[in-house]
Design a protein around this motif. Sequence first.
Motif, mmCIF file in Angstrom:
data_model
loop_
_atom_site.group_PDB
_atom_site.id
_atom_site.type_symbol
_atom_site.label_atom_id
_atom_site.label_comp_id
_atom_site.label_asym_id
_atom_site.label_seq_id
_atom_site.Cartn_x
_atom_site.Cartn_y
_atom_site.Cartn_z
ATOM 1 N N TYR A 1 0.860 -1.181 0.000
ATOM 2 C CA TYR A 1 0.000 0.000 0.000
ATOM 3 C C TYR A 1 0.899 1.235 0.000
ATOM 4 N N PRO A 2 0.640 2.174 -0.882
ATOM 5 C CA PRO A 2 1.559 3.311 -1.038
ATOM 6 C C PRO A 2 1.585 4.204 0.190
ATOM 7 N N SER A 3 2.787 4.663 0.508
ATOM 8 C CA SER A 3 2.939 5.622 1.602
ATOM 9 C C SER A 3 2.805 7.042 1.107
ATOM 10 N N ALA A 4 2.761 7.234 -0.197
ATOM 11 C CA ALA A 4 2.583 8.546 -0.802
ATOM 12 C C ALA A 4 1.876 8.379 -2.130
ATOM 13 N N GLY A 5 1.270 9.458 -2.595
ATOM 14 C CA GLY A 5 0.543 9.411 -3.850
ATOM 15 C C GLY A 5 1.467 9.569 -5.047
ATOM 16 N N PRO A 6 0.914 9.753 -6.227
ATOM 17 C CA PRO A 6 1.731 9.915 -7.438
ATOM 18 C C PRO A 6 2.718 11.076 -7.292
ATOM 19 N N GLY A 7 3.976 10.810 -7.650
ATOM 20 C CA GLY A 7 4.996 11.855 -7.556
ATOM 21 C C GLY A 7 5.608 11.999 -6.185
ATOM 22 N N GLY A 8 5.161 11.179 -5.195
ATOM 23 C CA GLY A 8 5.705 11.279 -3.850
ATOM 24 C C GLY A 8 6.944 10.433 -3.682
ATOM 25 N N PHE A 9 7.300 10.161 -2.438
ATOM 26 C CA PHE A 9 8.529 9.422 -2.149
ATOM 27 C C PHE A 9 8.420 7.938 -2.495
ATOM 28 N N SER A 10 7.220 7.491 -2.886
ATOM 29 C CA SER A 10 7.085 6.095 -3.283
ATOM 30 C C SER A 10 7.164 5.924 -4.791
ATOM 31 N N SER A 11 7.778 6.856 -5.451
ATOM 32 C CA SER A 11 7.868 6.795 -6.903
ATOM 33 C C SER A 11 8.765 5.637 -7.330
ATOM 34 N N ARG A 12 8.748 5.366 -8.629
ATOM 35 C CA ARG A 12 9.466 4.204 -9.144
ATOM 36 C C ARG A 12 10.970 4.318 -8.906
ATOM 37 N N ARG A 13 11.495 5.537 -9.014
ATOM 38 C CA ARG A 13 12.948 5.696 -8.874
ATOM 39 C C ARG A 13 13.435 5.364 -7.472
ATOM 40 N N LEU A 14 12.589 5.594 -6.482
ATOM 41 C CA LEU A 14 13.017 5.377 -5.100
ATOM 42 C C LEU A 14 12.610 4.009 -4.564
ATOM 43 N N ALA A 15 11.856 3.243 -5.356
ATOM 44 C CA ALA A 15 11.422 1.930 -4.871
ATOM 45 C C ALA A 15 12.594 0.971 -4.807
ATOM 46 N N ILE A 16 12.687 0.255 -3.714
ATOM 47 C CA ILE A 16 13.751 -0.729 -3.552
ATOM 48 C C ILE A 16 13.121 -2.063 -3.213
ATOM 49 N N GLY A 17 13.820 -3.138 -3.523
ATOM 50 C CA GLY A 17 13.291 -4.464 -3.235
ATOM 51 C C GLY A 17 12.140 -4.807 -4.165
ATOM 52 N N ARG A 18 11.223 -5.562 -3.665
ATOM 53 C CA ARG A 18 10.074 -5.971 -4.469
ATOM 54 C C ARG A 18 9.207 -4.755 -4.765
ATOM 55 N N ARG A 19 8.881 -4.556 -6.013
ATOM 56 C CA ARG A 19 8.160 -3.356 -6.403
ATOM 57 C C ARG A 19 6.672 -3.644 -6.612
ATOM 58 N N TYR A 20 5.900 -2.610 -6.399
ATOM 59 C CA TYR A 20 4.459 -2.665 -6.609
ATOM 60 C C TYR A 20 4.046 -1.533 -7.539
ATOM 61 N N ARG A 21 3.024 -1.799 -8.326
ATOM 62 C CA ARG A 21 2.480 -0.775 -9.217
ATOM 63 C C ARG A 21 1.061 -0.459 -8.782
ATOM 64 N N TYR A 22 0.771 0.819 -8.604
ATOM 65 C CA TYR A 22 -0.533 1.261 -8.141
ATOM 66 C C TYR A 22 -1.247 1.994 -9.282
ATOM 67 N N SER A 23 -2.523 1.674 -9.456
ATOM 68 C CA SER A 23 -3.349 2.351 -10.455
ATOM 69 C C SER A 23 -4.655 2.768 -9.789
ATOM 70 N N GLU A 24 -5.059 3.998 -10.046
ATOM 71 C CA GLU A 24 -6.301 4.483 -9.444
ATOM 72 C C GLU A 24 -6.989 5.440 -10.409
ATOM 73 N N GLN A 25 -8.294 5.235 -10.586
ATOM 74 C CA GLN A 25 -9.106 6.100 -11.423
ATOM 75 C C GLN A 25 -10.204 6.710 -10.563
#
Length: 312
Positions: free
Chosen positions: A151-175
């Motif tokens: 579950y993301p600790s921040a929204g789009p563009g926050g500290f949970s962005s793809r560049r800062l993700a380490i280890g197993r990655r998750y992809r979040y999509s929301e409409q």
Amino acid sequence: MIDELALVIARLPADEFWLYFGVVCVTSALSFYLFFRYWWRYRMMQDTPTAKIRSAPQGYNEFSGVAKMLPGEPIVAPLTRLNCVWYQYKVEEKQSRLVRGRSKTSWNIYETGVSDGVFSLHGATGQALVDPDDAEVIYSVSDTWYGSTPYPSAGPGGFSSRRLAIGRRYRYSEQRIHHDEPLYVLGHFKSFHAMELPSKCESLAALLQSWKKDPKALLRRFDEDQDGAIDSAEWEKAVFIAKKEVHRETAKAGLQKQGHIIEKPGTGRKPFLISTTMEPQLLRRFQYQSYLALGLFFVLGLAAIWGLNSRI
């Protein structure tokens, strides 16, 4: 080039050829289904006049207006934690596995969800509740971002962005559809009472019981012969007056509490559509999509026939 392709098809192993042939046939059939799906929506929208909420007939209608949140507890999108009138979300987990000695990665669904909260459609002449359960929703806002936790600790563009993700990655999509956005709704319209009123029999009994609790007032009002008792004729008159009062109060309460709701039609053939794109743009979209699907059906169908002929 066509002759070369025909030669390649003729030399394919039987299992590969029938696999490709089956894929082309299934895709062609799917294109034909999509053609009918888009064309049916186009025709239903074109043949259904836009109704006004205040004077709309009961049944299948289309409406345009503005989406509004209802008072009380808001609808909150679970990933971005933003207030909205509708949302759907998906969390995917990136997984790696060995296939024939090679490492392959894929995104597997970890969790999905869709809002079923009721919101309001405000039109020029009134408002109606919208129950989005099982609706086909064309949304206005879509966000996709990445993180390292389910579950993301921040929204789009926050500290949970793809560049800062380490280890197993998750992809979040929301409409989402937000408050005050323009809205087009095609669905089943019906009026209702905002609260269930007591039946006339229950109301009549309660009213007569309240009169009996004050015998002196009952005698002053209905003891016409002044004998200190209510006879059968006087009681019948009291019941008649009570019925008139109950009827008047019930009609008044029903008028005050009447509301409207738009929901999924009872028959599955009629589409239930909620869209932030207005009707003219939707009509063009469905028309183009139906033409594209029909063209793809013919192209793939001819390709399947040509390929089978080349094989034979």
